[in-house]
Design a protein around this motif. Structure first.
Motif, mmCIF file in Angstrom:
data_model
loop_
_atom_site.group_PDB
_atom_site.id
_atom_site.type_symbol
_atom_site.label_atom_id
_atom_site.label_comp_id
_atom_site.label_asym_id
_atom_site.label_seq_id
_atom_site.Cartn_x
_atom_site.Cartn_y
_atom_site.Cartn_z
ATOM 1 N N THR A 98 -11.086 -5.541 -2.800
ATOM 2 C CA THR A 98 -9.993 -5.046 -1.964
ATOM 3 C C THR A 98 -8.640 -5.579 -2.417
ATOM 4 N N ALA A 99 -8.567 -6.876 -2.730
ATOM 5 C CA ALA A 99 -7.277 -7.447 -3.127
ATOM 6 C C ALA A 99 -6.870 -6.995 -4.533
ATOM 7 N N PHE A 100 -7.832 -6.903 -5.445
ATOM 8 C CA PHE A 100 -7.533 -6.396 -6.793
ATOM 9 C C PHE A 100 -6.936 -4.996 -6.707
ATOM 10 N N LEU A 101 -7.607 -4.112 -5.980
ATOM 11 C CA LEU A 101 -7.126 -2.732 -5.907
ATOM 12 C C LEU A 101 -5.844 -2.624 -5.100
ATOM 13 N N TYR A 102 -5.677 -3.457 -4.090
ATOM 14 C CA TYR A 102 -4.408 -3.457 -3.361
ATOM 15 C C TYR A 102 -3.260 -3.729 -4.324
ATOM 16 N N ALA A 103 -3.423 -4.755 -5.163
ATOM 17 C CA ALA A 103 -2.378 -5.083 -6.134
ATOM 18 C C ALA A 103 -2.198 -3.952 -7.149
#
Length: 307
Positions: free
Chosen positions: A253-258
């Motif tokens: 989730t955080a990888f794709l958010y960035a």
């Protein structure tokens, strides 16, 4: 075309985990042993991804099958309390369950029931309206959504998946690996041929990138157009590691958010690593999620320690 209403649509992967804390991931002598209190958690991979994005502030929609049973009602009550937009189709087979053994160092081994028949699929007239309102789609490897890819591609939507501990050969996982734009998996089962598997995903499929998380060893990233797999070290957890359940979902989730923000891959990896490490600091499955301000602050601290 319908104006997008959701930043992200998560399809499949809702259920309930029973977490049993043990001294070690091995059978002790005898036929019984006392353990700390056993707890049930609303969980599974789609749950972790949907609630992770929800915590980061993305407009998130989650759809799946659920049973008309106590576990299904627990899932619905949990999402209502958190304000997560969730819709479901009732399955006569019940709500999926899992049993996770977690040792004293936070490592886990999971048993997932094969509750849904292999040919069970979400009805097209149910999922298509949600698909038309989304900017990005994440498909959990539950099988119930595998026929959606034709519509995902036809609508021009980007899509992602997490293959978990794929061995590089299982045809069920391969369907998702070759049809998704952003592919995540664990390196646990492919250490001896990690580069080969990542290249298979990118070279034979449509993936823009393939990324294998590797616990304390960091992660490995292959980007389309590049021949070499990049390795990134893990960040040091800011909290004691008590439970690794949900760390992979938090990374995704955080990888794709960035990535959605247009960040370079190095910053995407840092965000994913920080989020995954944060998840390891709370007991149980998906019991605590990092929010956007917390993620940015923790990324800044981690980046400073790497200089």
């Amino acid at each position: 075309m319908t104006q997008p209403q959701y930043d992200v649509l998560v399809v499949g992967g809702a259920g309930v985990d029973t977490v049993v804390r043990v001294d070690a991931l091995a059978l002790p002598p005898g036929d019984s042993v006392s353990v700390p209190p056993v707890h049930d958690y609303v969980a599974h991979t789609g749950n972790g991804v949907a609630l992770g994005w929800h915590a980061l502030g993305l407009a998130t929609k989650f759809i799946d099958f659920l049973g008309d049973d106590p576990q299904g009602r627990a899932v619905l009550a949990h999402y209502a309390g958190l304000g997560l937009d969730f819709s479901h189709v009732v399955s006569e087979h019940g709500t999926p369950r899992g049993v996770n053994l977690v040792d004293a160092e936070g490592r886990r081994f999971s048993f997932y029931d094969a509750r849904h028949p292999a040919d069970l699929r979400l009805p097209r007239d149910f999922y298509l309206p949600h698909l038309r309102r989304a900017r990005h789609v994440h498909l959990s490897i539950t099988g119930t959504n595998r026929d959606m890819y034709e519509d995902v591609h036809r609508l021009g939507l980007s899509c992602s998946t997490d293959l978990h501990d794929w061995d590089g050969s299982n045809p069920h996982h391969r369907t998702y690996a070759l049809a998704s734009d952003y592919v995540f998996l664990s390196a646990a089962a492919i250490h001896h041929r990690l580069d080969e598997v990542l290249h298979t995903i990118v070279d034979r499929g449509r993936a823009r990138l393939a990324l294998a998380t590797d616990g304390a060893a960091g992660c490995h990233l292959l980007v389309r157009g590049e021949r070499e797999v990049r390795h990134f070290a893990a960040v040091r957890p800011e909290r004691p590691v008590v439970d690794s359940n949900g760390a992979g979902d938090a990374f995704v989730t955080a990888f794709l958010y960035a990535l959605f923000e247009g960040r370079p891959y190095e910053e995407c990896v840092l965000a994913g690593s920080v989020s995954g490490a944060f998840a390891c600091g709370s007991a149980g499955t998906h019991t605590e999620f990092i929010d956007l301000s917390g993620l940015r602050a923790a990324c800044a601290r981690a980046a400073g320690s790497l200089r």
